[in-house]
Write an enzyme that holds these catalytic residues in place. Structure first.
Site, mmCIF file in Angstrom:
data_model
loop_
_atom_site.group_PDB
_atom_site.id
_atom_site.type_symbol
_atom_site.label_atom_id
_atom_site.label_comp_id
_atom_site.label_asym_id
_atom_site.label_seq_id
_atom_site.Cartn_x
_atom_site.Cartn_y
_atom_site.Cartn_z
ATOM 1 N N GLY A 40 0.815 -1.210 0.000
ATOM 2 C CA GLY A 40 0.000 0.000 0.000
ATOM 3 C C GLY A 40 0.848 1.259 0.000
ATOM 4 O O GLY A 40 1.929 1.293 0.582
ATOM 5 N N HIS A 81 -3.466 -1.671 9.713
ATOM 6 C CA HIS A 81 -2.789 -2.933 9.389
ATOM 7 C C HIS A 81 -1.484 -3.069 10.170
ATOM 8 O O HIS A 81 -1.147 -4.165 10.634
ATOM 9 C CB HIS A 81 -2.530 -3.042 7.882
ATOM 10 C CG HIS A 81 -3.663 -3.643 7.126
ATOM 11 N ND1 HIS A 81 -3.820 -4.990 6.971
ATOM 12 C CD2 HIS A 81 -4.712 -3.070 6.478
ATOM 13 C CE1 HIS A 81 -4.913 -5.246 6.265
ATOM 14 N NE2 HIS A 81 -5.467 -4.087 5.954
#
Length: 178
Positions: free
Chosen positions: A39, A53
């Site tokens: 990401g 996360h």
């Protein structure tokens, strides 16, 4: 008993529990773990997602940023370790946006994974790949959205053909497909 050169693909929708399953699989191996993060924090919402996360990830995991491919892993010893890539979907999206062509993006993504798989066969590490299944919903209303959906579907098929185990996660429940 974990086969160290085993390759696992976990598919599912958003917030389906696929990342939690992947983390649990890696933890259960007892091996030192490397987390490949794909990401890119392009906006505040994405920064929040990445932070969430990171908090869910065990602190002893070594994190390596791999948003466009796996060259950042070259300097690391992977033998006897567990490698978790979360997620394939962002890597595919990042490459598609950079390449601006689904065919070139597919070739580049497949080449990256091909090199990673060859390295896995040489060095013998446990590999878990997490990816979204985006082809079960509505047809995206933009050309780029449709191109991404189709590209990720092709990449997921390519990965599934080469995985030893494949799971589909729905509402936190994993279904083993192979």
């Amino acid at each position: 008993m974990v086969v160290h050169a085993e390759r696992v693909l976990i598919l599912g929708g958003a917030r389906s529990g696929k990342s939690r399953l992947a983390l649990r699989m890696v933890e259960e191996t007892g091996l030192p773990a490397i987390f490949c993060a794909t990401g890119i924090p392009v906006d505040e919402e994405m920064r929040s997602r990445i932070l969430r996360h990171q908090k869910e990830r065990p602190p002893h995991f070594t994190t390596v940023e791999t948003p466009y491919g796996f060259s950042p892993l070259k300097a690391l010893e992977l033998s006897g370790k567990a490698v978790l890539l979360d997620c394939v979907s962002f890597l595919v999206s990042n490459v598609l946006l950079e390449e601006e062509d689904g065919g070139r993006a597919y070739g580049r993504v497949v080449e990256e994974f091909g090199m990673l798989f060859a390295r896995q066969e040489e060095e013998g590490f446990f590999l878990v790949l997490v990816s979204n299944e985006v082809g079960m919903g509505v047809v995206p209303d933009s050309r780029l959205g449709r191109e991404f959906r189709d590209l990720l579907g092709r990449v997921n098929q390519w990965l599934a053909e080469r995985a030893h185990r494949v799971y589909f996660v729905i509402a936190g429940i994993p279904w083993q497909l192979r």
